[in-house]
Scaffold this motif. Structure first.
Motif, PDB file in Angstrom:
ATOM      1  N   LEU A  13       0.839  -1.187   0.000  1.00 36.49           N
ATOM      2  CA  LEU A  13       0.000   0.000   0.000  1.00 36.49           C
ATOM      3  C   LEU A  13       0.873   1.235   0.000  1.00 36.49           C
ATOM      4  CD1 LEU A  13      -2.658  -0.975   2.676  1.00 36.49           C
ATOM      5  CD2 LEU A  13      -2.806  -1.244   0.207  1.00 36.49           C
ATOM      6  N   ASN A  14       0.607   2.140  -0.935  1.00 35.09           N
ATOM      7  CA  ASN A  14       1.316   3.415  -0.977  1.00 35.09           C
ATOM      8  C   ASN A  14       0.292   4.503  -0.756  1.00 35.09           C
ATOM      9  OD1 ASN A  14       2.976   5.569  -1.383  1.00 35.09           O
ATOM     10  ND2 ASN A  14       3.882   4.793  -3.281  1.00 35.09           N
ATOM     11  N   LYS A  15       0.366   5.199   0.339  1.00 39.31           N
ATOM     12  CA  LYS A  15      -0.663   6.172   0.661  1.00 39.31           C
ATOM     13  C   LYS A  15      -0.037   7.430   1.234  1.00 39.31           C
ATOM     14  CE  LYS A  15      -2.912   5.882   4.475  1.00 39.31           C
ATOM     15  NZ  LYS A  15      -3.829   5.476   5.544  1.00 39.31           N
ATOM     16  N   SER A  16      -0.744   8.542   1.056  1.00 38.08           N
ATOM     17  CA  SER A  16      -0.326   9.791   1.683  1.00 38.08           C
ATOM     18  C   SER A  16      -0.953   9.856   3.051  1.00 38.08           C
ATOM     19  CB  SER A  16      -0.791  10.990   0.847  1.00 38.08           C
ATOM     20  OG  SER A  16      -0.134  10.984  -0.400  1.00 38.08           O
ATOM     21  N   SER A  17      -0.203  10.327   4.025  1.00 40.14           N
ATOM     22  CA  SER A  17      -0.722  10.445   5.381  1.00 40.14           C
ATOM     23  C   SER A  17      -0.357  11.816   5.917  1.00 40.14           C
ATOM     24  CB  SER A  17      -0.121   9.364   6.285  1.00 40.14           C
ATOM     25  OG  SER A  17       1.273   9.529   6.383  1.00 40.14           O
ATOM     26  N   ARG A  18      -0.987  12.176   7.045  1.00 41.37           N
ATOM     27  CA  ARG A  18      -0.687  13.467   7.636  1.00 41.37           C
ATOM     28  C   ARG A  18       0.748  13.477   8.147  1.00 41.37           C
ATOM     29  NH1 ARG A  18      -1.324  13.437  13.358  1.00 41.37           N
ATOM     30  NH2 ARG A  18      -2.137  11.469  14.150  1.00 41.37           N
ATOM     31  N   ASN A  19       1.307  14.664   8.297  1.00 36.60           N
ATOM     32  CA  ASN A  19       2.664  14.789   8.818  1.00 36.60           C
ATOM     33  C   ASN A  19       2.732  14.264  10.234  1.00 36.60           C
ATOM     34  OD1 ASN A  19       3.186  16.028   6.461  1.00 36.60           O
ATOM     35  ND2 ASN A  19       3.645  18.046   7.305  1.00 36.60           N
ATOM     36  N   TYR A  20       3.806  13.529  10.544  1.00 36.44           N
ATOM     37  CA  TYR A  20       4.059  13.104  11.910  1.00 36.44           C
ATOM     38  C   TYR A  20       5.307  13.831  12.378  1.00 36.44           C
ATOM     39  CZ  TYR A  20       0.655   9.458  11.469  1.00 36.44           C
ATOM     40  OH  TYR A  20      -0.525   8.782  11.305  1.00 36.44           O
ATOM     41  N   ILE A  21       5.120  14.826  13.229  1.00 34.73           N
ATOM     42  CA  ILE A  21       6.244  15.622  13.690  1.00 34.73           C
ATOM     43  C   ILE A  21       6.199  15.644  15.210  1.00 34.73           C
ATOM     44  CG2 ILE A  21       7.414  17.836  13.575  1.00 34.73           C
ATOM     45  CD1 ILE A  21       5.940  18.400  10.997  1.00 34.73           C
ATOM     46  N   SER A  22       7.173  15.038  15.838  1.00 37.22           N
ATOM     47  CA  SER A  22       7.225  15.066  17.289  1.00 37.22           C
ATOM     48  C   SER A  22       7.679  16.445  17.737  1.00 37.22           C
ATOM     49  CB  SER A  22       8.210  14.002  17.797  1.00 37.22           C
ATOM     50  OG  SER A  22       9.520  14.328  17.398  1.00 37.22           O
ATOM     51  N   LYS A  23       7.530  16.725  19.008  1.00 37.82           N
ATOM     52  CA  LYS A  23       7.921  18.026  19.520  1.00 37.82           C
ATOM     53  C   LYS A  23       9.401  18.291  19.248  1.00 37.82           C
ATOM     54  CE  LYS A  23       4.432  18.239  23.172  1.00 37.82           C
ATOM     55  NZ  LYS A  23       4.188  18.290  24.626  1.00 37.82           N
ATOM     56  N   GLU A  24      10.209  17.247  19.274  1.00 37.36           N
ATOM     57  CA  GLU A  24      11.634  17.395  19.046  1.00 37.36           C
ATOM     58  C   GLU A  24      11.986  17.247  17.568  1.00 37.36           C
ATOM     59  OE1 GLU A  24      10.165  15.368  21.104  1.00 37.36           O
ATOM     60  OE2 GLU A  24      10.628  16.152  23.077  1.00 37.36           O
ATOM     61  N   GLU A  25      10.966  17.040  16.722  1.00 40.78           N
ATOM     62  CA  GLU A  25      11.128  16.867  15.276  1.00 40.78           C
ATOM     63  C   GLU A  25      12.067  15.701  14.942  1.00 40.78           C
ATOM     64  OE1 GLU A  25      10.260  21.441  13.840  1.00 40.78           O
ATOM     65  OE2 GLU A  25      12.252  20.571  13.568  1.00 40.78           O
ATOM     66  N   ASP A  31       4.654  10.801   3.087  1.00 45.20           N
ATOM     67  CA  ASP A  31       4.136   9.679   2.310  1.00 45.20           C
ATOM     68  C   ASP A  31       4.780   8.395   2.807  1.00 45.20           C
ATOM     69  OD1 ASP A  31       2.610  11.338   0.670  1.00 45.20           O
ATOM     70  OD2 ASP A  31       4.339  11.751  -0.595  1.00 45.20           O
ATOM     71  N   SER A  32       3.995   7.351   2.933  1.00 42.00           N
ATOM     72  CA  SER A  32       4.533   6.094   3.449  1.00 42.00           C
ATOM     73  C   SER A  32       4.065   4.927   2.597  1.00 42.00           C
ATOM     74  CB  SER A  32       4.083   5.864   4.899  1.00 42.00           C
ATOM     75  OG  SER A  32       4.625   6.849   5.743  1.00 42.00           O
ATOM     76  N   THR A  33       4.951   3.977   2.414  1.00 49.40           N
ATOM     77  CA  THR A  33       4.607   2.728   1.753  1.00 49.40           C
ATOM     78  C   THR A  33       4.543   1.644   2.817  1.00 49.40           C
ATOM     79  OG1 THR A  33       5.686   3.380  -0.296  1.00 49.40           O
ATOM     80  CG2 THR A  33       5.303   1.034   0.030  1.00 49.40           C
ATOM     81  N   VAL A  34       3.404   0.999   2.926  1.00 50.22           N
ATOM     82  CA  VAL A  34       3.193  -0.009   3.959  1.00 50.22           C
ATOM     83  C   VAL A  34       2.978  -1.371   3.318  1.00 50.22           C
ATOM     84  CG1 VAL A  34       1.687  -0.733   5.843  1.00 50.22           C
ATOM     85  CG2 VAL A  34       2.221   1.668   5.556  1.00 50.22           C
ATOM     86  N   LEU A  35       3.633  -2.358   3.865  1.00 57.60           N
ATOM     87  CA  LEU A  35       3.492  -3.732   3.394  1.00 57.60           C
ATOM     88  C   LEU A  35       2.520  -4.467   4.291  1.00 57.60           C
ATOM     89  CD1 LEU A  35       4.729  -5.803   1.325  1.00 57.60           C
ATOM     90  CD2 LEU A  35       6.243  -6.505   3.193  1.00 57.60           C
ATOM     91  N   LEU A  36       1.481  -5.058   3.691  1.00 61.55           N
ATOM     92  CA  LEU A  36       0.539  -5.902   4.430  1.00 61.55           C
ATOM     93  C   LEU A  36       0.708  -7.339   3.968  1.00 61.55           C
ATOM     94  CD1 LEU A  36      -2.865  -3.958   4.545  1.00 61.55           C
ATOM     95  CD2 LEU A  36      -1.389  -4.547   6.463  1.00 61.55           C
TER      96      LEU A  36
END
Length: 310
Positions: A13-25, A31-36
């Motif tokens: 699966l290749n899908k766009s997702s929201r940004n994941y930014i921790s407080k410390e960046e 964009d992430s490619t996920v294997l199922l």
């Protein structure tokens, strides 16, 4: 000969997702490619393995009936952090850790009856150690306390494990990767920052309660500024043995502890953010301190449902 329905299946699966930014960046992911991977395609909805192609973290999704099959899968007995979920109208979760992966969860078949499906996370090089899973358990108890889920953990882990700065940054990045995989499996971590349309319809609580919800993507959003209440004292002696009282007192306190709400008087608090729920009853109970049919509690909601059914 292997039956066709038992042939393992892999989907990329290749899908766009929201940004994941921790407080410390530590981690920024757009964009992430996920294997199922489906070990048994005849039970694809109840047994699956998920992995981000850029990470060694691997997740195992399983229902109770499929748990025994997980034990035979590669890496499933590594050091792990795991989540046991109910699929009830009022969702709950238990968060735990294990030094021997899926084997630990077997005991929960006897000890905990509420859960319907579990998700176990390991690293495929077994790089987690006891301190790693101890921290991840602590971190996810804090994260889930901010969401719609009721925590089934008795120990809410108020003290952060002692980590050096390098271990902490690495494990926080791992936590974000696990959070992404949980979201990919349908577990929502979005209690705040919800975008509201100009055409949003609100449903208000009856007097004397001060709260409103709106619908979005099939979810019930309790609006920022709504007032939540501690459960009424008499619910301690209800026929449920005080379960309602204990559950909602813990829920109320979690909102305070995670700064999702602020105390405005002894038994009331005001939400600082919108909060998402899967049913209208949980926010109704939170805002009234009593048990309610949420469809009937929120003014106009039952009428809207009846019109849509027609």
């Amino acid at each position: 000969m292997m039956h066709a329905s038992n042939i393992p299946t892999i989907i990329l699966l290749n899908k766009s997702s929201r940004n994941y930014i921790s407080k410390e960046e530590y981690l920024i992911q757009k964009d992430s490619t996920v294997l199922l991977y489906f070990p048994d395609s005849a039970n694809a909805s109840s047994l699956k393995v998920i992995q981000d192609s850029t990470s060694q973290i691997r997740g195992f999704y399983f229902t109770k009936s499929q748990m025994q099959k997980v034990e035979s899968l590669e890496y499933a007995n590594n050091y792990a952090v795991y989540f046991l979920f109910s699929d009830l109208e009022e969702p709950s979760v238990y968060i735990g850790q294990s030094v021997n992966g899926i084997t630990r969860i077997k005991s929960h078949l006897r000890e905990k009856e509420f859960w319907k499906f579990g998700i176990l996370f390991v690293t495929d090089n077994n790089s987690f150690d006891k301190l790693s899973i101890d921290y991840l358990e602590y971190q996810f108890i804090r994260e889930f306390a901010k969401t719609q889920f009721n925590l089934e953990n008795r120990d809410l882990r108020q003290v952060e494990p002692n980590l050096n700065v390098f271990n902490r940054s690495t494990l926080r990045a791992f936590a974000k990767q696990i959070e992404f995989l949980l979201e990919a499996l349908g577990i929502s971590f979005q209690p705040i920052g919800i975008e509201v349309s100009n055409h949003t319809e609100y449903f208000h609580a009856p007097e004397p309660y001060r709260a409103s919800i709106y619908l979005q993507d099939g979810k019930f959003i309790l609006q920022k500024g709504s007032v939540i209440k501690q459960p009424i004292t008499s619910s301690r002696s209800w026929s449920d043995g005080g379960r309602f009282y204990n559950r909602y007192m813990r829920h109320f306190q979690n909102f305070i502890d995670t700064e999702q709400a602020e105390i405005i008087r002894d038994n009331e608090a005001q939400l600082l953010h919108d909060v998402e729920f899967t049913s209208p009853s949980t926010p109704a109970d939170l805002c009234s301190g009593q048990s309610n049919n949420g469809w009937k509690f929120w003014i106009g909601l039952e009428e809207k449902r009846k019109k849509e059914i027609k």
